[in-house]
Design an enzyme around this catalytic site. Sequence first.
Site, PDB file in Angstrom:
ATOM      1  N   GLU A 128      75.294  44.711  59.438  1.00  0.00           N
ATOM      2  CA  GLU A 128      75.914  45.646  58.966  1.00  0.00           C
ATOM      3  C   GLU A 128      75.831  45.333  57.194  1.00  0.00           C
ATOM      4  OE1 GLU A 128      79.803  46.852  60.084  1.00  0.00           O
ATOM      5  OE2 GLU A 128      79.740  48.586  58.788  1.00  0.00           O
ATOM      6  N   GLY A 268      85.065  39.495  56.651  1.00  0.00           N
ATOM      7  CA  GLY A 268      86.296  38.899  57.582  1.00  0.00           C
ATOM      8  C   GLY A 268      85.676  38.817  58.768  1.00  0.00           C
ATOM      9  N   ALA A 269      85.097  39.662  59.271  1.00  0.00           N
ATOM     10  CA  ALA A 269      84.555  39.771  60.883  1.00  0.00           C
ATOM     11  C   ALA A 269      83.862  40.872  61.019  1.00  0.00           C
ATOM     12  CB  ALA A 269      85.711  39.868  61.692  1.00  0.00           C
ATOM     13  N   ASN A 272      79.471  43.207  66.185  1.00  0.00           N
ATOM     14  CA  ASN A 272      78.477  43.426  66.946  1.00  0.00           C
ATOM     15  C   ASN A 272      78.718  43.493  68.361  1.00  0.00           C
ATOM     16  OD1 ASN A 272      77.106  42.269  64.348  1.00  0.00           O
ATOM     17  ND2 ASN A 272      78.143  40.399  65.091  1.00  0.00           N
ATOM     18  N   GLU A 305      87.959  44.212  65.397  1.00  0.00           N
ATOM     19  CA  GLU A 305      86.634  44.311  65.915  1.00  0.00           C
ATOM     20  C   GLU A 305      86.656  44.766  67.141  1.00  0.00           C
ATOM     21  OE1 GLU A 305      85.064  44.376  63.296  1.00  0.00           O
ATOM     22  OE2 GLU A 305      86.374  43.147  61.803  1.00  0.00           O
ATOM     23  N   GLU A 327      85.544  53.105  60.476  1.00  0.00           N
ATOM     24  CA  GLU A 327      86.531  52.135  59.872  1.00  0.00           C
ATOM     25  C   GLU A 327      87.984  52.585  59.737  1.00  0.00           C
ATOM     26  OE1 GLU A 327      85.921  49.038  59.841  1.00  0.00           O
ATOM     27  OE2 GLU A 327      83.737  48.900  59.715  1.00  0.00           O
TER      28      GLU A 327
HETATM   29  N1  BES Z   1      82.515  46.575  60.160  1.00  0.00           N
HETATM   30  C1  BES Z   1      83.252  45.551  59.230  1.00  0.00           C
HETATM   31  C2  BES Z   1      82.587  44.444  58.707  1.00  0.00           C
HETATM   32  C3  BES Z   1      81.595  44.642  57.413  1.00  0.00           C
HETATM   33  C4  BES Z   1      82.324  44.766  56.540  1.00  0.00           C
HETATM   34  C5  BES Z   1      80.221  44.835  57.398  1.00  0.00           C
HETATM   35  C6  BES Z   1      81.550  45.154  55.256  1.00  0.00           C
HETATM   36  C7  BES Z   1      79.641  45.096  56.618  1.00  0.00           C
HETATM   37  C8  BES Z   1      80.211  45.276  55.416  1.00  0.00           C
HETATM   38  C9  BES Z   1      84.431  45.146  60.059  1.00  0.00           C
HETATM   39  O1  BES Z   1      84.865  45.974  61.360  1.00  0.00           O
HETATM   40  C10 BES Z   1      85.628  44.987  59.220  1.00  0.00           C
HETATM   41  O2  BES Z   1      85.874  46.075  58.820  1.00  0.00           O
HETATM   42  N2  BES Z   1      86.250  43.657  58.789  1.00  0.00           N
HETATM   43  C11 BES Z   1      86.885  43.624  57.971  1.00  0.00           C
HETATM   44  C12 BES Z   1      88.298  43.071  58.487  1.00  0.00           C
HETATM   45  C13 BES Z   1      89.007  44.330  59.081  1.00  0.00           C
HETATM   46  C14 BES Z   1      90.113  44.017  59.924  1.00  0.00           C
HETATM   47  C15 BES Z   1      89.569  45.421  58.251  1.00  0.00           C
HETATM   48  C16 BES Z   1      86.516  42.630  56.909  1.00  0.00           C
HETATM   49  O3  BES Z   1      85.686  41.891  57.074  1.00  0.00           O
HETATM   50  O4  BES Z   1      87.330  42.395  56.111  1.00  0.00           O
HETATM   51 ZN    ZN Z   2      86.160  47.624  60.893  1.00  0.00          ZN
END
Ligand code: BES
Ligand code: ZN
Length: 765
Positions: A128, A268-269, A272, A305, A327
């Site tokens: 992503e 952060g995470a 997938n 996630e 999101e």
């Molecule tokens: N889908 C995102 C990860 C992501 C973020 C992919 C930016 C590509 C670009 C994931 O679900 C996400 O939002 N992760 C957050 C943590 C969350 C608890 C808000 C992150 O990675 O900071």
């Molecule tokens: Zn997310």
Amino acid sequence: MRTTQDQAIHLKNYKEPEYRIGTVDLDIDLHPNKTRVKSKLSVIRQKNVTKDTPLILDGDELKLISVSLNGKLLSGDDFHETQTELTIKKLPKSAKFELEIETEIDPTANTKLMGLYRSGGNYCTQCEAEGFRRITYFLDRPDVLAVYTTRLEAHKSENPVLLGNGNPVKKGSAGKGRHYAIWHDPHPKPSYLFALVGGDLGSIHKPFKTLSGRKVKLGIYVEKGKENSADYAMDALIRSMKWDENVFDCEYDLDVFNIVAVSDFNMGAMENKGLNIFNDKYVLGDPETATDAEYSNIEGIIAHEYFHNWTGNRITCRDWFQLCLKEGLTVYRDQEFSSDERSRPVKRIADVRGLKASQFPEDAGPLAHAVRPETYREINNFYTATVYQKGAELIRMLATIIGEQKFKKGIDLYFKRHDGDAATIEEFLKCFEQAAKVDLSQFALWYSQAGTPLLNVSSKYNKSKQTFILEFEQITPSTPGQKRKLPVYIPQRIGLIGSNSNDMKATKVVGAEFKDDVLHLTKRKHKVTFSGINERPVFSLNRGFTAPIEVDYRQSPSDLAFLAANDADTFSRWQAYQNYASKLLLAGYRAVLANKTMKIDAKFLDISKDTLLDESLEPAYRATILSLPSEGDLAQIIGKNVNPDAIAKSLSVLKTALGEIFEPERNKVLNSLKSSDSFNASAAEAGKRSLRSLLMAYAVASKSKSALKDVVSNYKKSNNMTDRFNALRTIVNYHPTKTARDKALADFYKRYTHPTPKPECFGVI
Ligand code: BES
Ligand code: ZN
């Protein structure tokens, strides 16, 4: 240099894909520098698209080896390759055809950490938003959903663990010290949800049975030796899965669910399908090194996630403009989960503080953008506080506007209607319009209009008519590219509090819709009259932070004090206490600057003491409310020419006063907050730790003799990072003896100094 890629992309130019992909068969031969990727795509030309329409696939830093169409190797004339695209020009008549592409990539050289990369000997992916095109040529856009089968091959001793999306199908030896694993994901998904991991990792496993009886094998993979630190994450995962079944009727849909924690991970995470990949700081938690805040972060991110499995994966986004669809909604869901698992008021306060600290400034600055922007140049720059946090606030507001029950009906309809779709915000809102039988066209403005609305409020009580009149006026400031703003739909949960501290009931309300304590403000201006109000009420507004707005309402000091002590809404009570404390601290700040002594308000101290002793309030909430505004909060209010020393002085005087007034009750309260000898990361225990620490900090600030001794012994005997770090901070900030401060710091340094890091700890470079 400006390439075509730098051009802005506009929502209004969205076009459905001309080709879709039914199935993807990947054969990935993992090798540190020369990873071979064979991809077999079943391509389907869409209706009303002619065979002369070329098939244009995305690619980035790929070395093309070969292309075959329906089994025939293509020559250089049949396709065209650029840095970012592979165009297949001559296509068969039939709408369906099979394309085979072989590419080579270098995972070790991939320092962008997008696509497939190798770090510390492990292979992992991040796709992503647009990383899949760095693995193979593809229609790398979220509205192209395909069923993936992936065969992974790697060196058996170097990469004994081979994980993919979906369910494991087969594994075995591939000769020459190599082995393979085949994974099949039956759920159609966009390419950004593709993932693979190949590594030498330790793991923990637990079984989970879904509500309808599906047996799921859960696995968490971490660096070897760290398996014990993953137990908390596993527990959080199981609680998340149960919660989603109970609250949203969302069940897991594969036979396995794996989480991999890696130390080199930009995000952060990532959610997938069936194979979440995490930065390991959001998985690993052990009492010696993780604070309660970190445990709660792990829990929230594991949940976030996991929840994407429905909000993001089963229903994905049509295009990246719709990012808040997954999101914002998933943040709302993880907030609700944490509220149910922990303290709802404390979680709400923390979320609002976060929103005000990061999203409000974004919305007021040069980068202000709508929750659903209409144009972008680089999608990676749009994973913002506005999309995530304000996006979550909009969902919460929607639930307030239509009510919890209709909200549940709407979300049920969304899951049913759009399962397997790549959806839009319009489609999402339509589900709620139909389920709740309401018109949400004005509410939808929240998605397209940037800027934080300001609500100006004034009130008047008329004793002889027994009416309470409120006047509202909303203004949304101009933001870049959006000069004029329309009035937005602002719900306001309010209370008219009587002298007995109960909310009063009006006999009649005119001027705006009023239902279940919520005023529905839809016009630029409203004059709302409450009848049958037999005494002047204290007005409590934006309860629970109903709407993400700024409010300008002048509360008298006595009303503020009343709300800080009595507001039945825990959020507004906290807000009132904070405002009250800020006023005192700012007066103190000015006194310090003028070399005068700071006045301490006895009423404030009384309210604080009553709050501390009120056992009907959970410890975590008492700790939150009694935490004074931070230096940063105060500096933000002061604005220009901030004098940090004067802020610190003002805070320390007030903390000292609080320490003194709490002193007679301190041991009694501390005794009521005792923990058992062994560490427990639960929310209830974390709440006790935070209130104990607050009490100790104020006591040490007031130089209580016994506290000065106790804090040092607390530091020494603590069996977890939260207690130890809190004690350290209190000693360093408030202990009057330099040797005590130095000793504690030296001990902490010695205890937690990492052995000299090895060069590979600094990432893949
Ligand atoms: N889908 C995102 C990860 C992501 C973020 C992919 C930016 C590509 C670009 C994931 O679900 C996400 O939002 N992760 C957050 C943590 C969350 C608890 C808000 C992150 O990675 O900071
Ligand atoms: Zn997310």
